[in-house]
Design an enzyme around this catalytic site. Structure first.
Site, short mmCIF file in Angstrom:
data_model
loop_
_atom_site.label_atom_id
_atom_site.label_comp_id
_atom_site.label_asym_id
_atom_site.label_seq_id
_atom_site.Cartn_x
_atom_site.Cartn_y
_atom_site.Cartn_z
N SER A 256 0.84 -1.20 0.00
CA SER A 256 0.00 0.00 0.00
C SER A 256 0.87 1.25 0.00
CB SER A 256 -0.96 0.01 1.20
OG SER A 256 -0.24 -0.24 2.40
N GLU B 253 0.09 -12.55 -1.62
CA GLU B 253 -1.34 -12.63 -1.92
C GLU B 253 -1.63 -13.90 -2.72
OE1 GLU B 253 -2.74 -9.04 -3.79
OE2 GLU B 253 -2.06 -7.79 -2.14
N GLU C 162 -8.87 -9.95 3.85
CA GLU C 162 -9.25 -8.56 3.55
C GLU C 162 -10.65 -8.51 2.95
OE1 GLU C 162 -6.26 -6.27 1.53
OE2 GLU C 162 -7.62 -4.57 1.21
O1 KIV Z 1 -0.44 -3.39 1.71
C1 KIV Z 1 -1.16 -3.34 2.72
O2 KIV Z 1 -1.25 -2.33 3.41
C2 KIV Z 1 -1.93 -4.54 3.06
C3 KIV Z 1 -2.96 -4.42 4.13
C4 KIV Z 1 -4.13 -3.69 3.64
C5 KIV Z 1 -3.32 -5.73 4.72
O3 KIV Z 1 -1.75 -5.57 2.47
#
Ligand code: KIV
Length: 272
Positions: free
Chosen positions: A53, A123, A190
């Site tokens: 993220s 993932e 998620e």
């Molecule tokens: O990249 C991220 O912040 C995540 C979370 C939302 C679990 O994978």
């Protein structure tokens, strides 16, 4: 019901499994830089996720797809330099593990050696099983991630709740059992229905950490910048904002600008 917290001098993958066994919920937040990681670690959070993220939050991309392995290593090493207690998990970015298990292992090894992090997150379920196994065989702990998997956003086409339909829910449950069986130490779920998430958490012995997955799981994760209210254009139902830093910071910046313009800053005591 909350359970008495046991003191962990250093949180390890084993501590998380102990927490699940003892009914203590696990707290996880994202970090991408040294300063934030230091505050988070001192606050007592159990796990810091160097999430991909960062692609959205730090670099302003629309998705998590563009962030590179080198960029993830840069963020992860900044975080690792700050921490004393928490477990650091680093996302393997899109394109660094999907093509084959050897490439996946090379990417995970680079993260571990060059950043000093403690584990990686990936993932997917069955589709990436061989890559996960290869990484685990090399002694690198892996956290799984099912449900909404943002690296596949172009396949889903939307960020809405996943696994509402029977078929997808069934696949998710099978994937969770598979990830437990091959040796993942924990699993992020998620944006899935709370009932399904609870069912998964109760069916496996490894901790399930939810984001938009209700309270029946073993821990929670949020993006730090979202829970601090630094971002304000993103308003999913699951997000609880603990501060409104966007407004607080805007007000501080405006005061500074006013002070500079009016020559109120610096004053006598603020100069040499
Ligand atoms: O990249 C991220 O912040 C995540 C979370 C939302 C679990 O994978």
């Amino acid at each position: 019901m909350s359970v008495a917290k046991k003191e962990y001098k250093r949180v390890t993958v084993k501590s998380l499994i102990d927490m699940k066994r003892n009914g203590e919920k696990i707290s996880m937040l994202t970090a991408y830089d040294y300063t934030m990681a230091k505050i988070l670690d001192n606050s007592g959070v159990d796990v810091l996720l160097v999430g991909d993220s960062a692609s959205n939050v730090m670099a302003g991309h629309e998705t998590t797809v563009p962030i590179t392995l080198d960029q993830m290593i840069y963020h992860a090493s900044s975080v690792v330099r700050a921490i004393k207690r928490c477990l650091v998990v680093v996302d393997l970015p899109f394109g660094s593990y999907q093509s084959d298990p050897k490439e996946a292992l090379r990417s995970a090894i680079r993260i571990m050696k060059e950043s000093g992090a403690h584990s990686v997150k990936m993932e997917g379920g069955k589709e990436v099983k061989e890559s996960i196994k290869r990484i685990l065989n090399a002694g690198i702990p892996v956290m799984g991630h099912l449900g909404l998997t943002p690296q596949s956003i172009y396949k889903f086409g939307t960020y809405t709740v996943r696994a509402k339909e029977e078929e997808e829910a069934l696949k998710l449950k099978k994937d969770a059992l598979l990830l437990e069986k091959i040796g993942c130490f924990a699993l992020v779920l998620e944006k899935v229905p709370a009932k399904l998430a609870q069912e998964v958490a109760e069916s496996i012995s490894i901790p399930v950490i939810g984001i938009g997955a209700g309270s029946g799981v073993d821990g929670q994760v949020l993006v730090t910048h979202d829970m601090l209210g630094m971002t304000h254009e993103f308003n999913p139902r699951f997000l609880r904002r603990y501060l409104n830093m966007y407004d607080e910071m805007t007000s501080a910046f405006k005061s500074y600008i006013d002070d500079v313009k009016s020559v109120d800053f610096p004053n006598e005591s603020e100069q040499y």
